[in-house]
Design a protein around this motif. Structure first.
Motif, PDB file in Angstrom:
ATOM      1  N   SER A 199       5.231 -26.996  17.830  1.00 49.10           N
ATOM      2  CA  SER A 199       3.837 -27.397  18.070  1.00 49.10           C
ATOM      3  C   SER A 199       3.697 -28.479  19.130  1.00 49.10           C
ATOM      4  CB  SER A 199       3.156 -27.878  16.772  1.00 49.10           C
ATOM      5  OG  SER A 199       2.877 -26.783  15.927  1.00 49.10           O
ATOM      6  N   ILE A 242      -3.573 -26.589  13.463  1.00 50.29           N
ATOM      7  CA  ILE A 242      -4.004 -25.191  13.617  1.00 50.29           C
ATOM      8  C   ILE A 242      -5.119 -24.937  12.615  1.00 50.29           C
ATOM      9  CG2 ILE A 242      -3.311 -22.780  13.463  1.00 50.29           C
ATOM     10  CD1 ILE A 242      -0.484 -23.654  14.220  1.00 50.29           C
ATOM     11  N   LEU A 253       0.510 -17.412  11.800  1.00 49.84           N
ATOM     12  CA  LEU A 253       1.404 -18.519  12.114  1.00 49.84           C
ATOM     13  C   LEU A 253       2.811 -17.978  12.326  1.00 49.84           C
ATOM     14  CD1 LEU A 253       0.329 -21.062   9.316  1.00 49.84           C
ATOM     15  CD2 LEU A 253      -0.587 -20.869  11.641  1.00 49.84           C
ATOM     16  N   ASP A 257       6.278 -22.781  15.410  1.00 52.58           N
ATOM     17  CA  ASP A 257       5.333 -23.896  15.481  1.00 52.58           C
ATOM     18  C   ASP A 257       5.465 -24.908  14.344  1.00 52.58           C
ATOM     19  OD1 ASP A 257       4.187 -22.948  17.827  1.00 52.58           O
ATOM     20  OD2 ASP A 257       2.743 -21.688  16.772  1.00 52.58           O
ATOM     21  N   VAL A 258       6.560 -24.866  13.589  1.00 50.98           N
ATOM     22  CA  VAL A 258       6.701 -25.833  12.503  1.00 50.98           C
ATOM     23  C   VAL A 258       7.231 -27.170  13.020  1.00 50.98           C
ATOM     24  CG1 VAL A 258       7.044 -24.100  10.709  1.00 50.98           C
ATOM     25  CG2 VAL A 258       9.047 -25.031  11.910  1.00 50.98           C
ATOM     26  N   THR A 288      13.493 -24.908  15.569  1.00 50.95           N
ATOM     27  CA  THR A 288      12.742 -23.826  14.943  1.00 50.95           C
ATOM     28  C   THR A 288      13.446 -22.498  15.195  1.00 50.95           C
ATOM     29  OG1 THR A 288      11.364 -23.248  16.865  1.00 50.95           O
ATOM     30  CG2 THR A 288      10.602 -25.081  15.492  1.00 50.95           C
ATOM     31  N   TRP A 347       3.946 -26.562   8.857  1.00 48.67           N
ATOM     32  CA  TRP A 347       2.844 -26.365   9.793  1.00 48.67           C
ATOM     33  C   TRP A 347       1.780 -27.437   9.545  1.00 48.67           C
ATOM     34  CZ3 TRP A 347       5.238 -22.041   7.634  1.00 48.67           C
ATOM     35  CH2 TRP A 347       5.727 -21.081   8.537  1.00 48.67           C
ATOM     36  N   ILE A 400      -2.056 -28.087   9.478  1.00 50.24           N
ATOM     37  CA  ILE A 400      -3.209 -27.209   9.284  1.00 50.24           C
ATOM     38  C   ILE A 400      -4.496 -28.042   9.210  1.00 50.24           C
ATOM     39  CG2 ILE A 400      -4.272 -25.528   7.700  1.00 50.24           C
ATOM     40  CD1 ILE A 400      -1.764 -24.499   9.078  1.00 50.24           C
ATOM     41  N   THR A 450      -0.661 -30.363   5.460  1.00 52.76           N
ATOM     42  CA  THR A 450       0.521 -29.629   5.886  1.00 52.76           C
ATOM     43  C   THR A 450       0.697 -28.400   5.010  1.00 52.76           C
ATOM     44  OG1 THR A 450       1.965 -30.959   4.467  1.00 52.76           O
ATOM     45  CG2 THR A 450       1.699 -31.669   6.758  1.00 52.76           C
ATOM     46  N   SER A 497      11.583 -21.734   6.664  1.00 50.80           N
ATOM     47  CA  SER A 497      10.169 -21.404   6.810  1.00 50.80           C
ATOM     48  C   SER A 497      10.020 -19.897   6.990  1.00 50.80           C
ATOM     49  CB  SER A 497       9.573 -22.127   8.013  1.00 50.80           C
ATOM     50  OG  SER A 497       9.564 -23.522   7.803  1.00 50.80           O
TER      51      SER A 497
END
Length: 594
Positions: A111, A454, A466, A470-471, A482, A499, A501, A571, A585
């Motif tokens: 991210s 996001i 998702l 992007d974590v 990632t 993530w 959020i 999160t 993830s």
């Protein structure tokens, strides 16, 4: 009576001839006036991972780039032009005119490749200025609302997902040939080589909007990996005895060069070349020079490095109507952040957003109206590790000096290869440049502890996809790692993160976790070529006050949870656990409001 008719006819014919005479006299004049009054078109061609030395005009004895060489000879060359040393930060800085770190971008994943939602891009400015805007190729600044190019001022998009062909956010199975591209509404199937297809989209856009002022950002995916091209481009380099990886890389550059020639021919054919600002540049140093295999014009370093080979790249600008021609070199330090203010000035577009940019307007210097350059100190950095480590992965740049990572000092005018560190003998200069960096750091760091959120439950993107790319790290300040490409998904690579959020509307949401891309409808235990068997036994979702765990059925293609959420930032931990209790993830997650 007959004479009366003849007289009337004569008067009518005389009137008609007068009108035609006026029409033929006035129309060309009006056309000239329209040309004079029409704002210049703008086309930026940004290649991916092509170094300064991978152009024949820069002294490379092997590579064939006749069209780039011609542009080098026709335009003005920013010969001391600097970017960041990796992809996303360079793109953020170029498009906003602001240092990448100020825009929230200092990495290519986790991210930290997403520009803040309130940042304005070139497309925003040009659109506000009455231009039609389009981008083709690679974005790499976010794949979810509000970070996508279609959210950042571009009327039309034709792009891949993620940061290169075959990354986790890209269309599954995308490669060099016959790829799929996102047009803002759906994935479009294409036939042909990636660079050809990306240029062709721009050609079609230009033809469609030839009577309007337009801004086009063509960010090729080449010559970034995966590398390769048709045999006719690669074989000549193999016959020269070059290594296969270099031959493929050079073949991709030659293909780009050929397409650049087609672009210039089209502009000539449409009588648009004189009033089009054409810019060619690259996003970072060479990715082909990591083993010293590629010509690098005597510079030290390559992509990802703090030495000049990592961030000094080609930049050619050509605009006949603006007197930016002649094949002359600009030796003073310039950077990607200068392009936005320069273009706004050239196109007479006002900064209606009142944004403070970090770059300067180069137009007076490019056109020759001004020759007294300001003294400048620039900073380039790419924090792929901890954000809080000052000087890490940085270079402080002036016309004469380079301070690398706050330690090594080079006089670039006497030592362009950066071979001799002279920091010990110049402590005052080191102190001065370190102070400049510290002032810069303090000016860009106000939001370093914030995360790019996001949104879910938003009207623009009701169903949010998702990806594991992007974590954020579980531990604050840890290096971002990632699962970022499709090969990692196939191999069942493990990385556990969170993530960030932003719940836009309270209510009940469905959260579906996927082992494979949702479009594939593959079960958890599905085996594909080169895949590694994974024994995911549990799926888990932790968000706000919800902590739910479910047993995974090997034959299922997702694991679905329902959660009740309140508005606000939070999160999301959506993970798979294997029989050993190791967690990763979920590779893909779809969230939708019920």
């Amino acid at each position: 009576m007959e004479n009366k008719i003849n007289i009337t006819t004569h008067i009518f014919l005389k009137w008609l001839l007068s009108c035609l005479f006026i029409l033929f006299i006035v129309t060309p004049t009006e056309a000239i006036e329209r040309k004079k009054s029409k704002k210049p078109n703008v086309i930026i061609v940004l290649t991916d991972d092509q170094g300064y030395g991978e152009i024949a005009a820069h002294g490379n004895p092997y590579i064939k780039t006749p069209n780039l060489d011609k542009l080098w000879g026709d335009g003005v060359r920013l010969d001391n032009f600097h970017v960041n040393s990796v992809c996303s930060p360079s793109r953020a800085a170029l498009l906003t005119g602001r240092y990448a770190s100020r825009t929230g971008v200092w990495h290519t994943l986790g991210s930290r490749n997403m520009i803040w939602d309130n940042e304005k891009t070139m497309a925003d400015y040009f659109k506000a200025g009455g231009y039609h805007t389009m981008m083709s190729g690679k974005w790499h600044l976010g794949d979810n609302y509000p970070y996508r190019p279609e959210d950042k001022g571009f009327d039309e998009v034709f792009r891949i997902g993620g940061g290169s062909l075959g990354q986790i956010a890209d269309y599954w199975g995308n490669g060099l040939w016959d790829g799929h591209y996102w047009n803002g509404a759906k994935w479009v199937e294409t036939k042909g080589f990636c660079t050809d297809v990306q240029f062709e989209a721009v050609f079609n856009f230009i033809k469609e909007h030839k009577n309007e002022a337009f801004f086009t950002y063509l960010a090729t995916t080449a010559p970034h990996s995966p590398i390769g091209a048709d045999d006719k481009y690669v074989d000549p380099y193999l016959k020269m005895g070059l290594k296969e990886n270099v031959a493929k890389f050079y073949g991709m550059v030659t293909n780009i060069d050929e397409n650049l020639g087609k672009l210039r021919h089209l502009l000539d054919e449409l009588h648009m070349a004189d009033n089009t600002i054409l810019i060619f540049a690259s996003d970072n140093g060479s990715a082909c020079d990591k083993q010293g295999d590629s010509y690098n014009a005597g510079m030290r370093g390559h992509k990802g490095d703090c030495y000049d080979g990592g961030h000094r790249v080609p930049c050619f600008i050509y605009w006949p109507d603006g007197k930016i021609t002649g094949g002359k070199d600009i030796k003073q330090v310039t950077a990607h952040i200068d392009l936005l203010p320069t273009l706004l000035s050239a196109c007479n577009i006002k900064n209606t957003f009142k944004t403070n940019v970090d770059g300067i307007n180069l137009l007076p210097y490019l056109s020759g109206k001004e020759d007294s350059w300001p003294s400048r100190t620039l900073v380039t950095e790419s924090k792929v590790n901890s954000r809080t480590k000052l000087f890490k992965s940085s270079a402080v740049i002036t016309d004469e000096w380079r301070l690398v990572q706050g330690e090594e000092l080079f006089n670039i005018q006497t030592d362009p290869g950066q071979k001799e560190d002279i920091s010990t003998g110049n402590p005052e200069k080191v102190k001065e440049l370190k102070n400049s960096y510290t002032q810069w750091y303090n000016s860009v760091s106000s939001k370093f502890d914030q995360k790019q959120l996001i949104p879910i439950g938003h009207q623009v993107e009701k169903e949010v996809l998702l990806t594991a790319m992007d974590v954020f790290p579980l531990k604050e300040g840890a290096s971002a790692k990632t699962v970022w490409n499709q090969k990692g998904v196939v191999k069942g690579q493990m990385n556990h993160g969170l993530w960030a959020i932003d719940v836009k509307e309270e209510g009940t949401y469905e959260v579906a976790l996927y082992r494979w891309h949702p479009s594939l409808n593959y079960a958890f235990n599905k085996s594909v070529p080169k895949s590694r068997a994974v024994d995911f036994t549990e799926g888990q979702v932790i968000i706000q006050n919800n902590s739910l765990t479910k047993t995974i059925s090997p034959k299922a293609f997702n694991t679905i949870f329902q959660v009740t959420l309140q508005k606000g930032a939070c999160t999301l931990d959506a993970n798979f656990a294997n029989s050993k209790g190791e967690k990763t993830s979920a590779y893909y997650v779809i969230i939708s409001k019920i």
